[in-house]
Motif scaffolding. Structure first.
Motif, PDB file in Angstrom:
ATOM      1  N   SER A   9     -39.581  85.927 109.024  1.00  0.00           N
ATOM      2  CA  SER A   9     -40.186  87.239 109.297  1.00  0.00           C
ATOM      3  C   SER A   9     -41.378  87.524 108.388  1.00  0.00           C
ATOM      4  O   SER A   9     -41.305  87.354 107.172  1.00  0.00           O
ATOM      5  CB  SER A   9     -39.152  88.345 109.085  1.00  0.00           C
ATOM      6  OG  SER A   9     -38.073  88.157 109.963  1.00  0.00           O
ATOM      7  N   VAL A  11     -43.787  90.694 107.438  1.00  0.00           N
ATOM      8  CA  VAL A  11     -43.836  92.152 107.515  1.00  0.00           C
ATOM      9  C   VAL A  11     -45.282  92.613 107.341  1.00  0.00           C
ATOM     10  O   VAL A  11     -45.965  92.187 106.409  1.00  0.00           O
ATOM     11  CB  VAL A  11     -42.939  92.769 106.412  1.00  0.00           C
ATOM     12  CG1 VAL A  11     -43.006  94.283 106.443  1.00  0.00           C
ATOM     13  CG2 VAL A  11     -41.501  92.277 106.565  1.00  0.00           C
ATOM     14  N   LEU A  57     -42.999  91.803 111.880  1.00  0.00           N
ATOM     15  CA  LEU A  57     -42.385  93.133 111.854  1.00  0.00           C
ATOM     16  C   LEU A  57     -43.468  94.124 111.457  1.00  0.00           C
ATOM     17  O   LEU A  57     -43.874  94.177 110.295  1.00  0.00           O
ATOM     18  CB  LEU A  57     -41.242  93.168 110.841  1.00  0.00           C
ATOM     19  CG  LEU A  57     -40.065  92.237 111.134  1.00  0.00           C
ATOM     20  CD1 LEU A  57     -39.057  92.281 109.985  1.00  0.00           C
ATOM     21  CD2 LEU A  57     -39.392  92.646 112.439  1.00  0.00           C
ATOM     22  N   VAL A  59     -44.623  97.577 110.527  1.00  0.00           N
ATOM     23  CA  VAL A  59     -44.102  98.880 110.088  1.00  0.00           C
ATOM     24  C   VAL A  59     -45.109  99.921 110.551  1.00  0.00           C
ATOM     25  O   VAL A  59     -46.280  99.895 110.142  1.00  0.00           O
ATOM     26  CB  VAL A  59     -43.933  98.938 108.556  1.00  0.00           C
ATOM     27  CG1 VAL A  59     -43.303 100.271 108.149  1.00  0.00           C
ATOM     28  CG2 VAL A  59     -43.117  97.759 108.052  1.00  0.00           C
ATOM     29  N   VAL A 105     -40.863  98.471 113.381  1.00  0.00           N
ATOM     30  CA  VAL A 105     -39.922  99.338 112.662  1.00  0.00           C
ATOM     31  C   VAL A 105     -40.714 100.566 112.212  1.00  0.00           C
ATOM     32  O   VAL A 105     -41.914 100.470 111.958  1.00  0.00           O
ATOM     33  CB  VAL A 105     -39.246  98.653 111.444  1.00  0.00           C
ATOM     34  CG1 VAL A 105     -38.271  97.587 111.884  1.00  0.00           C
ATOM     35  CG2 VAL A 105     -40.262  98.045 110.500  1.00  0.00           C
ATOM     36  N   VAL A 117     -42.176  98.692 103.179  1.00  0.00           N
ATOM     37  CA  VAL A 117     -41.536  97.363 103.198  1.00  0.00           C
ATOM     38  C   VAL A 117     -40.016  97.509 103.321  1.00  0.00           C
ATOM     39  O   VAL A 117     -39.366  96.744 104.037  1.00  0.00           O
ATOM     40  CB  VAL A 117     -41.931  96.553 101.938  1.00  0.00           C
ATOM     41  CG1 VAL A 117     -41.093  95.288 101.805  1.00  0.00           C
ATOM     42  CG2 VAL A 117     -43.423  96.202 101.980  1.00  0.00           C
ATOM     43  N   GLN A 119     -38.328  99.475 105.019  1.00  0.00           N
ATOM     44  CA  GLN A 119     -37.907  99.716 106.411  1.00  0.00           C
ATOM     45  C   GLN A 119     -37.666  98.413 107.181  1.00  0.00           C
ATOM     46  O   GLN A 119     -37.007  98.403 108.211  1.00  0.00           O
ATOM     47  CB  GLN A 119     -38.944 100.564 107.178  1.00  0.00           C
ATOM     48  CG  GLN A 119     -39.385 101.835 106.488  1.00  0.00           C
ATOM     49  CD  GLN A 119     -38.215 102.655 105.970  1.00  0.00           C
ATOM     50  OE1 GLN A 119     -37.273 102.945 106.709  1.00  0.00           O
ATOM     51  NE2 GLN A 119     -38.266 103.012 104.696  1.00  0.00           N
ATOM     52  N   ALA A 120     -38.237  97.311 106.683  1.00  0.00           N
ATOM     53  CA  ALA A 120     -38.123  96.033 107.408  1.00  0.00           C
ATOM     54  C   ALA A 120     -36.716  95.444 107.323  1.00  0.00           C
ATOM     55  O   ALA A 120     -36.324  94.642 108.176  1.00  0.00           O
ATOM     56  CB  ALA A 120     -39.139  95.032 106.858  1.00  0.00           C
ATOM     57  N   GLU A 121     -35.948  95.853 106.328  1.00  0.00           N
ATOM     58  CA  GLU A 121     -34.643  95.216 106.099  1.00  0.00           C
ATOM     59  C   GLU A 121     -33.752  95.289 107.337  1.00  0.00           C
ATOM     60  O   GLU A 121     -33.065  94.329 107.689  1.00  0.00           O
ATOM     61  CB  GLU A 121     -33.938  95.883 104.899  1.00  0.00           C
ATOM     62  CG  GLU A 121     -32.674  95.142 104.494  1.00  0.00           C
ATOM     63  CD  GLU A 121     -31.968  95.804 103.309  1.00  0.00           C
ATOM     64  OE1 GLU A 121     -32.235  96.992 103.030  1.00  0.00           O
ATOM     65  OE2 GLU A 121     -31.155  95.112 102.669  1.00  0.00           O
ATOM     66  N   VAL A 133     -44.926  89.292 103.231  1.00  0.00           N
ATOM     67  CA  VAL A 133     -45.573  90.587 103.486  1.00  0.00           C
ATOM     68  C   VAL A 133     -47.074  90.335 103.485  1.00  0.00           C
ATOM     69  O   VAL A 133     -47.609  89.702 102.569  1.00  0.00           O
ATOM     70  CB  VAL A 133     -45.202  91.634 102.413  1.00  0.00           C
ATOM     71  CG1 VAL A 133     -45.974  92.933 102.642  1.00  0.00           C
ATOM     72  CG2 VAL A 133     -43.700  91.908 102.417  1.00  0.00           C
TER      73      VAL A 133
END
Ligand code: UTP
Length: 295
Positions: A9, A11, A57, A59, A105, A117, A119-121, A133
């Protein structure tokens, strides 16, 4: 243990307000502003895909859905271009949706890069041990530094950040690393970070760039730090907490170029730089610029 080199992933925090680009960002997210003809976020997605990431991902915040929407296929447009024999345009339109799988997300309030960052979990699989990232404002040239950062994580564990070697007299606008040497001149161990130091106080000439390979432990650290300036959760505070707790953090020094798309001045430079290299526009732009500068 999962293969450290297989980093699934990437981010892309894109939920900021983009105030430096007002009034445009009232209506258009800065991540979609074109560098010649391609939005900055597509350049970032291509870099993540090149580093082997399988999902991007993004955000985002309510109202900025068009950033992820840009990666959706446009079947009606594609049909029209096909019917008109516009092969080159068709290829351009299909490129972004074909690069990488994109998920969104939400960050509902702009509470800082660290909070974005965090929020990506929720979108990670349980066995993902690390994330990349990529800050979409930051164009790092040539691409490829993420692959080197992933290798360094495989060797040394922990988290790996990207740095530029900046002349001492120009260091003060940056986050600067306090480092010690390793056997590789382009890899340093990080002991701390100082935000925007004066040239005399800067612990090194290595300044942070917007690329990170972060161990999953970052999410736990982000839960434990306090908000800093402006009530924002700073990613660098979470990295500092990991360092303080003995977690290995290294930098890869990138010997290349960089553009900051986050402010109009940097954006103009990036646009001109990319346009000068463009097969259709480069030559005539160069001639025009030379004439323009002489007058
Ligand atoms: P910046 O501070 O450069 O972006 O954050 P910004 O806040 O959008 O811009 P200005 O300062 O108001 O002009 C770096 C990156 O982190 C994201 C931004 O979208 C940008 O890509 N970010 C920042 C978030 O996603 N959430 C935040 O709360 C803050």
């Amino acid at each position: 243990m999962s293969q450290p080199s297989v980093l699934r992933s990437a981010v892309v925090p894109a939920a900021g307000l983009g105030t430096r680009f007002l009034p445009t960002t009232k209506a258009v997210p800065k991540e979609l502003l074109p560098v010649v003809d391609t939005p900055g976020v597509e350049l970032i997605a291509a870099e993540a895909a090149e580093a082997g990431a399988q999902q991007l991902l993004i955000v985002t915040s309510p109202g900025k859905e068009s950033v992820a929407g840009y990666f959706e296929a446009a079947p009606d447009l594609e049909k029209t271009l096909e019917a008109r024999g516009k092969e080159a345009l068709l290829e351009k339109v299909q490129r972004a949706p074909g690069l990488i799988e994109v998920k969104t997300v939400y960050q509902y309030e702009p509470k800082g890069l660290g909070h974005a960052v965090a929020q990506a979990e929720q979108a990670l699989a349980e066995d993902e041990q690390a994330i990349a990232v990529l800050l979409p404002d930051d164009i790092v040239l040539p691409t490829g530094v993420l692959n080197r950062m992933i290798e360094v994580r495989a060797e040394k564990g922990g988290s790996v950040l990207c740095a530029f070697d900046i002349p001492k007299e120009e260091i003060s606008p940056y986050g600067v690393f306090d480092v010690s040497d390793t056997g590789d001149p382009d890899v340093k161990q990080v002991h701390g970070m100082v935000e925007k130091p004066s040239a005399e106080e800067a612990p090194s000439t290595f300044a942070a760039a917007g690329r990170y390979v972060l161990d999953r432990a970052i999410f736990d650290a982000l839960r434990r730090i306090e908000p800093g300036a402006g009530g924002e959760l700073q990613l660098t505070d979470a990295v500092q907490l990991l360092i303080d707790e003995g977690h290995p953090v290294h930098i890869v020094v990138h010997r290349g170029g960089r553009h900051d798309l986050g402010n109009p001045g940097g954006y103009v430079r990036a646009f001109v730089d990319f346009a000068l290299q463009h097969p259709d526009y480069g030559a005539s732009l160069r001639t025009w610029l030379q004439e323009r500068l002489e007058n």
